[in-house]
Structure formats: C-alpha cells, structure tokens
Design a protein around this motif. Structure first.
Motif, PDB file in Angstrom:
ATOM      1  N   ARG A   1     -68.122 -27.839  30.413  1.00 59.37           N
ATOM      2  CA  ARG A   1     -67.759 -29.144  30.983  1.00 59.37           C
ATOM      3  C   ARG A   1     -67.333 -29.043  32.448  1.00 59.37           C
ATOM      4  O   ARG A   1     -67.491 -29.997  33.222  1.00 59.37           O
ATOM      5  CB  ARG A   1     -66.595 -29.750  30.192  1.00 59.37           C
ATOM      6  CG  ARG A   1     -66.880 -30.105  28.750  1.00 59.37           C
ATOM      7  CD  ARG A   1     -67.923 -31.200  28.589  1.00 59.37           C
ATOM      8  NE  ARG A   1     -67.652 -32.392  29.378  1.00 59.37           N
ATOM      9  CZ  ARG A   1     -66.858 -33.384  29.003  1.00 59.37           C
ATOM     10  NH1 ARG A   1     -66.240 -33.324  27.847  1.00 59.37           N
ATOM     11  NH2 ARG A   1     -66.696 -34.445  29.775  1.00 59.37           N
ATOM     12  N   GLN A   2     -66.791 -27.873  32.827  1.00 65.98           N
ATOM     13  CA  GLN A   2     -66.167 -27.741  34.136  1.00 65.98           C
ATOM     14  C   GLN A   2     -67.186 -27.390  35.223  1.00 65.98           C
ATOM     15  O   GLN A   2     -68.096 -26.602  35.012  1.00 65.98           O
ATOM     16  CB  GLN A   2     -65.084 -26.663  34.068  1.00 65.98           C
ATOM     17  CG  GLN A   2     -64.097 -26.710  35.199  1.00 65.98           C
ATOM     18  CD  GLN A   2     -62.986 -25.703  34.978  1.00 65.98           C
ATOM     19  OE1 GLN A   2     -63.204 -24.686  34.326  1.00 65.98           O
ATOM     20  NE2 GLN A   2     -61.809 -25.967  35.521  1.00 65.98           N
ATOM     21  N   LYS A   3     -66.971 -27.941  36.384  1.00 70.28           N
ATOM     22  CA  LYS A   3     -67.799 -27.604  37.543  1.00 70.28           C
ATOM     23  C   LYS A   3     -67.328 -26.279  38.119  1.00 70.28           C
ATOM     24  O   LYS A   3     -66.134 -26.069  38.325  1.00 70.28           O
ATOM     25  CB  LYS A   3     -67.701 -28.701  38.607  1.00 70.28           C
ATOM     26  CG  LYS A   3     -68.594 -28.463  39.820  1.00 70.28           C
ATOM     27  CD  LYS A   3     -68.486 -29.604  40.811  1.00 70.28           C
ATOM     28  CE  LYS A   3     -69.375 -29.330  42.022  1.00 70.28           C
ATOM     29  NZ  LYS A   3     -69.318 -30.422  43.029  1.00 70.28           N
ATOM     30  N   ARG A   4     -68.240 -25.361  38.340  1.00 73.25           N
ATOM     31  CA  ARG A   4     -67.924 -24.057  38.907  1.00 73.25           C
ATOM     32  C   ARG A   4     -68.719 -23.847  40.198  1.00 73.25           C
ATOM     33  O   ARG A   4     -69.648 -24.616  40.501  1.00 73.25           O
ATOM     34  CB  ARG A   4     -68.249 -22.945  37.905  1.00 73.25           C
ATOM     35  CG  ARG A   4     -67.414 -22.983  36.623  1.00 73.25           C
ATOM     36  CD  ARG A   4     -65.992 -22.534  36.884  1.00 73.25           C
ATOM     37  NE  ARG A   4     -65.141 -22.634  35.709  1.00 73.25           N
ATOM     38  CZ  ARG A   4     -64.915 -21.624  34.883  1.00 73.25           C
ATOM     39  NH1 ARG A   4     -65.511 -20.463  35.088  1.00 73.25           N
ATOM     40  NH2 ARG A   4     -64.107 -21.783  33.862  1.00 73.25           N
ATOM     41  N   VAL A   5     -68.392 -22.780  40.955  1.00 71.90           N
ATOM     42  CA  VAL A   5     -69.090 -22.521  42.223  1.00 71.90           C
ATOM     43  C   VAL A   5     -70.578 -22.264  42.004  1.00 71.90           C
ATOM     44  O   VAL A   5     -71.395 -22.462  42.895  1.00 71.90           O
ATOM     45  CB  VAL A   5     -68.452 -21.316  42.960  1.00 71.90           C
ATOM     46  CG1 VAL A   5     -67.055 -21.649  43.399  1.00 71.90           C
ATOM     47  CG2 VAL A   5     -68.478 -20.058  42.089  1.00 71.90           C
TER      48      VAL A   5
ATOM     49  N   HIS B   1     -70.161 -34.266  27.986  1.00 70.25           N
ATOM     50  CA  HIS B   1     -69.664 -33.913  26.660  1.00 70.25           C
ATOM     51  C   HIS B   1     -70.814 -33.783  25.673  1.00 70.25           C
ATOM     52  O   HIS B   1     -70.855 -32.815  24.884  1.00 70.25           O
ATOM     53  CB  HIS B   1     -68.672 -34.981  26.175  1.00 70.25           C
ATOM     54  CG  HIS B   1     -68.288 -34.841  24.733  1.00 70.25           C
ATOM     55  ND1 HIS B   1     -67.529 -33.793  24.269  1.00 70.25           N
ATOM     56  CD2 HIS B   1     -68.589 -35.625  23.640  1.00 70.25           C
ATOM     57  CE1 HIS B   1     -67.360 -33.920  22.956  1.00 70.25           C
ATOM     58  NE2 HIS B   1     -67.985 -35.021  22.558  1.00 70.25           N
ATOM     59  N   GLU B   2     -71.747 -34.721  25.716  1.00 70.58           N
ATOM     60  CA  GLU B   2     -72.870 -34.705  24.769  1.00 70.58           C
ATOM     61  C   GLU B   2     -73.734 -33.463  24.946  1.00 70.58           C
ATOM     62  O   GLU B   2     -74.178 -32.847  23.952  1.00 70.58           O
ATOM     63  CB  GLU B   2     -73.732 -35.956  24.954  1.00 70.58           C
ATOM     64  CG  GLU B   2     -73.082 -37.256  24.512  1.00 70.58           C
ATOM     65  CD  GLU B   2     -71.986 -37.722  25.461  1.00 70.58           C
ATOM     66  OE1 GLU B   2     -71.132 -38.530  25.031  1.00 70.58           O
ATOM     67  OE2 GLU B   2     -71.985 -37.281  26.643  1.00 70.58           O
ATOM     68  N   GLU B   3     -73.953 -33.066  26.214  1.00 65.88           N
ATOM     69  CA  GLU B   3     -74.749 -31.861  26.471  1.00 65.88           C
ATOM     70  C   GLU B   3     -74.031 -30.605  25.957  1.00 65.88           C
ATOM     71  O   GLU B   3     -74.655 -29.719  25.362  1.00 65.88           O
ATOM     72  CB  GLU B   3     -75.019 -31.735  27.976  1.00 65.88           C
ATOM     73  CG  GLU B   3     -75.984 -32.780  28.517  1.00 65.88           C
ATOM     74  CD  GLU B   3     -76.064 -32.753  30.043  1.00 65.88           C
ATOM     75  OE1 GLU B   3     -77.163 -32.961  30.569  1.00 65.88           O
ATOM     76  OE2 GLU B   3     -75.014 -32.515  30.690  1.00 65.88           O
TER      77      GLU B   3
ATOM     78  N   ILE C   1     -73.482 -26.053  21.922  1.00 66.61           N
ATOM     79  CA  ILE C   1     -72.690 -25.347  20.904  1.00 66.61           C
ATOM     80  C   ILE C   1     -73.336 -25.483  19.530  1.00 66.61           C
ATOM     81  O   ILE C   1     -73.348 -24.539  18.726  1.00 66.61           O
ATOM     82  CB  ILE C   1     -71.242 -25.876  20.915  1.00 66.61           C
ATOM     83  CG1 ILE C   1     -70.538 -25.423  22.190  1.00 66.61           C
ATOM     84  CG2 ILE C   1     -70.464 -25.383  19.679  1.00 66.61           C
ATOM     85  CD1 ILE C   1     -69.139 -25.952  22.374  1.00 66.61           C
ATOM     86  N   LYS C   2     -73.899 -26.656  19.247  1.00 62.19           N
ATOM     87  CA  LYS C   2     -74.574 -26.882  17.966  1.00 62.19           C
ATOM     88  C   LYS C   2     -75.729 -25.895  17.783  1.00 62.19           C
ATOM     89  O   LYS C   2     -75.944 -25.346  16.691  1.00 62.19           O
ATOM     90  CB  LYS C   2     -75.072 -28.320  17.900  1.00 62.19           C
ATOM     91  CG  LYS C   2     -75.696 -28.703  16.575  1.00 62.19           C
ATOM     92  CD  LYS C   2     -76.105 -30.168  16.583  1.00 62.19           C
ATOM     93  CE  LYS C   2     -76.739 -30.577  15.255  1.00 62.19           C
ATOM     94  NZ  LYS C   2     -77.136 -32.017  15.283  1.00 62.19           N
ATOM     95  N   LYS C   3     -76.500 -25.670  18.876  1.00 64.30           N
ATOM     96  CA  LYS C   3     -77.644 -24.755  18.806  1.00 64.30           C
ATOM     97  C   LYS C   3     -77.199 -23.303  18.606  1.00 64.30           C
ATOM     98  O   LYS C   3     -77.954 -22.477  18.102  1.00 64.30           O
ATOM     99  CB  LYS C   3     -78.480 -24.878  20.078  1.00 64.30           C
ATOM    100  CG  LYS C   3     -79.267 -26.177  20.174  1.00 64.30           C
ATOM    101  CD  LYS C   3     -80.038 -26.258  21.476  1.00 64.30           C
ATOM    102  CE  LYS C   3     -80.786 -27.585  21.583  1.00 64.30           C
ATOM    103  NZ  LYS C   3     -81.506 -27.714  22.875  1.00 64.30           N
TER     104      LYS C   3
ATOM    105  N   ASN D   1     -65.611 -33.544  17.456  1.00 60.55           N
ATOM    106  CA  ASN D   1     -65.947 -33.264  18.855  1.00 60.55           C
ATOM    107  C   ASN D   1     -65.332 -34.259  19.829  1.00 60.55           C
ATOM    108  O   ASN D   1     -65.046 -33.924  20.981  1.00 60.55           O
ATOM    109  CB  ASN D   1     -67.475 -33.200  19.037  1.00 60.55           C
ATOM    110  CG  ASN D   1     -68.137 -34.567  18.881  1.00 60.55           C
ATOM    111  OD1 ASN D   1     -68.220 -35.357  19.825  1.00 60.55           O
ATOM    112  ND2 ASN D   1     -68.616 -34.845  17.668  1.00 60.55           N
ATOM    113  N   GLU D   2     -65.093 -35.501  19.390  1.00 64.82           N
ATOM    114  CA  GLU D   2     -64.487 -36.500  20.281  1.00 64.82           C
ATOM    115  C   GLU D   2     -63.063 -36.117  20.665  1.00 64.82           C
ATOM    116  O   GLU D   2     -62.574 -36.470  21.745  1.00 64.82           O
ATOM    117  CB  GLU D   2     -64.506 -37.880  19.625  1.00 64.82           C
ATOM    118  CG  GLU D   2     -65.882 -38.527  19.575  1.00 64.82           C
ATOM    119  CD  GLU D   2     -66.490 -38.706  20.963  1.00 64.82           C
ATOM    120  OE1 GLU D   2     -65.713 -38.908  21.923  1.00 64.82           O
ATOM    121  OE2 GLU D   2     -67.721 -38.620  21.093  1.00 64.82           O
TER     122      GLU D   2
END
Length: 561
Positions: free
Chosen positions: A513-517, A524-526, A531-533, A551-552
């Motif tokens: 979820r977090q933006k990194r360099v 959230h859906e992605e 994780i489901k896969k 998940n919500e």
C-alpha cells in the motif's frame, strides 16, 4: 479402535481380526458361544475366573496418537499449545465424568439392568466400622468418600438403584464393600479392585526388620478392616504379645504410646493415615513383606450383580489411569492444628518481610518495563530515521498483527507480545548501508544478499535486548515463505513460527500500500488480490483466509494510521 490399530501394527501375523458388538459384555458372550476364539482389549478383571489372560507385551502404552488432517495446520498448533496448558487434574476430572456417560449409553440395553431393578429396590452395602481407610473409604464433612464409594455411586447411577449403607454385620446385606475372604464362604462372589501390600511400621528410633524372626518377643499390632482369625495371623506373626486393631487412629496412638513396638497392615492405607495425622517425623516404615492380599467387593449369592459390578472396573489403559489416580494421590482430611498457632506467628513475620521486598520488586519491575518499552521505542525511532520511507509502517504492522492473532483466538500473552514486537521485524535494517536500503532501482544479486542479512542483524539486536523468543522469531523468520522459498533458512509451512507467519502478511500488505522510492503505492483492492494469489505460496493459507474475510479492517487501519 486404538486397540485394533495397535494390535495390527505390533502383531502383523495375527489374522482374522474382527470387531464385535456384545451389548456391553466385552466379547465374553461371543466367546462362550464360539463365535470367536479370543478377545483383545478386555482387562484381567474376570469375576468368575473362567478365562486365561495373556498380556500383549509388544504394544507400548505410549504408542497412542492424536491425528489431525494436514488441511488444518493451525489445529496442530492449537492442540500442542492446549496440551501444555491443560493440567492432568482437568483431564482426570473430565474423563471420570465422561466415562459414566459412555457406560450409561453402552449398557442401556443390557438385560442385567432390568433383572437387577426387578430384584432390588435398594442395594444394602456393608461398610466396615473403621471409617479411616484412606484412600478406599473415609468420612469427610459428615459423608463417605473414597475409591469404594465412587464405584458404588457409579453402580447406583448406571442401574438407578439407590444404595443403603449399613455397618452392622448382623444385618442382611447384598454387597460387602471391603472384603478379602475369597474362598471360605460358599455362594459368594469376589470382585477385586485393590492389592493390599503388607508392611510394618514403627517409631523412628526403632530398627528396621528383614524377617518375621526379627520381631520375636516384640509387642505387635495388626490392623485390618476384616474380623480376621487371630490364630491364622499368629502363623504369620510369631510374637507372644499380639494386639488386633480395627481403627487406624487407635493403632497409631498405641504405637506412639509404645503399647506396641511394630504395627502391621496395608502400606498405602497406613501411610496415608500417618500423613493425615502429620506423624511423618515420628513413625516410619520398618519393612515390607511379600504377602499381597486382594481387596474387593463381596457379593452374596447373586452372580448377576457380581457380573454387573465387574463391568464398572476399567477394561482399557486410559480408564485404569483415571480410576487408579484416586489410589495414589495423598488426601489431607483435616488441618494440622498442632502447629497452626506457631505457623501463623511465623507466617505473619514472613509475610511482612515478603511484602516489603515485594513492594521493592514491583517498583523495580515497573522500572524494567519502562526501560524495555523505551528501548523498543528507541529502536523503532532509529529504524524510522534510517529509512525515511518507513513512516508509520512499523506501527501499522503492530495493529495488523494484533488483529490477526485475535481472530485466531491466540493466547492473551501471545497477542500482547506480538502487538508490541511486530514493529521490530525490520530492526536489522539499521545495519544495512544506505546505498542499498535507499536505492531507487532494482537491487543487484550482491545487494540483495546483503539486504537479506538484516534478519540476522535484527535477531542479534533483539537477543541483546532480551525481549524473548517471539520478538526474535519475528525478526529472524518474517521473510520465510509457506512454500519454503523464502530466506534465510528455507523453512516451510508449520516449520515457520506462527508469529513470523502473521507478521509476514502484515508487513507485505502495508508495504504494497505504501509509496516507496522504488515504486508507487497499490490500492487496497490490488493489495488484496496480490495476497490472495500468494495463498499457499508465500503465505499461510489459514491466515490468508482470515485476511480476506476481514480485509476492510486492514484498509481501515492503513487509512487511520
């Protein structure tokens, strides 16, 4: 049944094994009617002594397993934890109750019950006048207790026939509760439940004895609940001065008052009486003798009643352990008033002293907890400063991990520790060079190998902090994968500690979820789809199922923190 499984495993040459239903008669009816040639599983308690019993010595009692399906790996962890925290007393108390329910169901169609109900409005049970035969029979708070009483209560429960206790041998009775005379009375059946070991007791300053010749010309006491023939006892104990006791307490008093030099009787019964009178420092065992006397129920004239009583006694190892536990646990029937005042005075002084030290220890413990918490927060802050992309990531991992542990219904202590220490999962990154840690592009193979070392560094740091195994496991194993393709040790499935499996999902969800360099943040859906896969690949399937169901809640934690 476990009997048949073990028999087939340890005696593979035994063929033609079949299971039979015999209306609670344990196969004896089928044996008598030549439907079968032998029975496996019945105990050696044979009321009529009509059968030969051969122990199957190849079968070890330890070869009993609780088997669970590999589809439910979390169940294995729960059961193992349950076994550690569940006391033997809880097991025994529970099974004593359940075995009665089992026998009630098993014997409900037994024709013997109807016969006995028709024959008896109540069962008259003759008790000995000595009410101190611990653990077989004793009075406590105005009512009878002990192994014998428990079996009689079971008899009443299974037949719905009330028990009437009597103590006068002149009254007509149906069952003699404590009986040893097996051969002298005709038309009497004997069902043994206890083996009486003859032992001698004496004062602590007297000698031990090795044979009956050692007590010649000594004053001897003999205790038994039976009206024994003194002439027959004389053949065993060759003493000129012999005295018979029916009460354990009076016999011990006679020994203390030196009216007798040695007291003979059952080892366990006299030992427990000595314990109940707090006489361990004054009376000792002086010797054992080979004479073993069976003790049991004596049933007058009624083979049906004798047969049914025999069914109350254990026919399997587990039952034996449950019932016989009552015969080996010492029972204190009354407090030791003799030392009460002295002990109270000493205890008061000790309590005041302990209170003083406890207060100091409590203050020290609080300080230690504050220092530990401050140390953890310092490491968290250092980790955050070292990796500016981390932000509140490490704190959110705490919240996710606590949530998963609660939904798994883990132990409270486990939940508390994982909620405190999950944030330290990447603490080892403070030892990774910035050139690798903050590199915007993909890491080279060398750089990736260096990055992997953060789990080893993290474990060493936490080990020095002495935070415990849960914190160490989180740091060391949170990059292991369910399919065994993680690092550093390639652990798979339940080899990975549960706390590390939980933090793995929490860490990956928040990192996605977090933006990194080196990447943009996922929705959230992605993140949920990724994780489901990875269910059954990267992550524990059971934990993924919980994550998907709630998940919500994860999305809410991410937004609010």
């Amino acid at each position: 049944t476990s009997d048949s499984i073990l028999t087939k495993e340890f005696y593979p040459d035994l063929k033609n094994l079949i299971s039979i239903e015999d209306n609670g008669n344990f196969g004896f009816s089928s044996l008598e009617n030549n439907k079968i040639d032998a029975i496996i599983g019945k105990s050696s308690n044979d009321v009529f002594k009509n059968y030969n019993f051969i122990p199957l010595k190849n079968i070890p009692s330890s070869q009993l397993w609780l088997v669970v399906n590999k589809k439910y790996p979390m169940l294995k962890d729960i059961i193992e934890n349950f076994q550690i925290n569940f006391s033997d007393k809880d097991v025994v108390d529970s099974l004593k109750k359940e075995r009665l329910i089992f026998y009630k169901q098993l014997l409900k169609n037994d024709p013997l019950i109807d016969k006995l109900k028709h024959r008896y409005k109540q069962l008259k049970v003759l008790l000995p006048t000595n009410n101190e035969i611990v653990p077989l029979l004793y009075l406590s708070k105005g009512s009878y207790h002990g192994y014998v009483i428990d079996r009689l209560k079971e008899l009443s429960y299974l037949t719905d026939i009330p028990i009437n206790y009597i103590q006068s041998p002149n009254d007509n009775y149906d069952i003699k509760a404590i009986d040893t005379d097996v051969f002298n009375i005709k038309n009497k059946f004997f069902i043994p439940y206890y083996e009486s070991q003859l032992a001698a007791f004496t004062l602590t300053n007297n000698n031990f004895i090795d044979s009956y010749s050692d007590i010649k010309n000594k004053k001897i006491g003999f205790i038994s609940s039976e009206e024994l023939n003194k002439n027959s006892i004389k053949k065993i104990i060759t003493s000129n001065d012999f005295k018979f006791f029916k009460s354990t307490k009076s016999a011990l008093n006679a020994l203390l008052n030196k009216e007798i030099d040695y007291l003979y009787g059952d080892f366990k019964i006299i030992s427990m009486s000595i314990s109940n009178e707090y006489l361990e420092n004054e009376i000792k065992v002086a010797g054992f003798f080979n004479k073993i006397t069976p003790v049991g129920f004596g049933v007058k004239n009624d083979s049906d009643l004798a047969d049914f009583i025999d069914k109350l006694f254990p026919s399997h190892l587990s039952e034996s352990r449950i019932l016989y536990s009552e015969l080996v646990i010492p029972k204190k029937l009354s407090p030791n008033y003799k030392y009460f005042i002295i002990m109270f005075s000493m205890s008061s002084i000790i309590i005041l002293t302990l209170f003083y030290f406890l207060r100091k220890a409590t203050i020290a413990t609080k300080k230690e907890r504050l220092i530990t918490r401050a140390l953890v927060e310092s490491f968290e802050a250092a980790n955050e400063l070292n990796d500016e992309d981390t932000g509140n990531h490490i704190l959110r991992v705490n919240f996710y991990s606590k949530f998963l542990a609660e939904k798994l219904k883990c132990h409270k202590k486990f939940i508390k520790k994982i909620s405190e220490y999950a944030s330290l999962h990447d603490i080892g990154k403070i030892g990774i060079p910035d050139s690798i840690l903050k590199k915007p592009g993909k890491l080279s193979p060398y750089e990736f190998e260096e990055m992997k070392k953060h789990v080893l560094l993290g474990k060493k740091l936490i080990d020095k902090m002495q935070l415990g195994a849960i914190a160490e496991n989180i740091a060391l194993y949170h990059h292991e994968k369910w399919n065994g393709k993680g690092y550093c040790y390639g652990l798979k499935e339940n080899e990975i500690p549960l706390e590390a499996r939980i933090v793995a999902i929490a860490d990956v969800y928040d990192a996605l979820r977090q933006k990194r360099v080196y990447k943009d943040g996922f929705s959230h859906e992605e993140a949920v789809e990724i994780i489901k896969k990875e269910r059954g690949q990267h992550f524990d399937p059971t934990l993924v199922d919980i994550f998907l169901a709630y998940n919500e809640e994860f999305n809410k934690i991410f937004i609010e923190h």
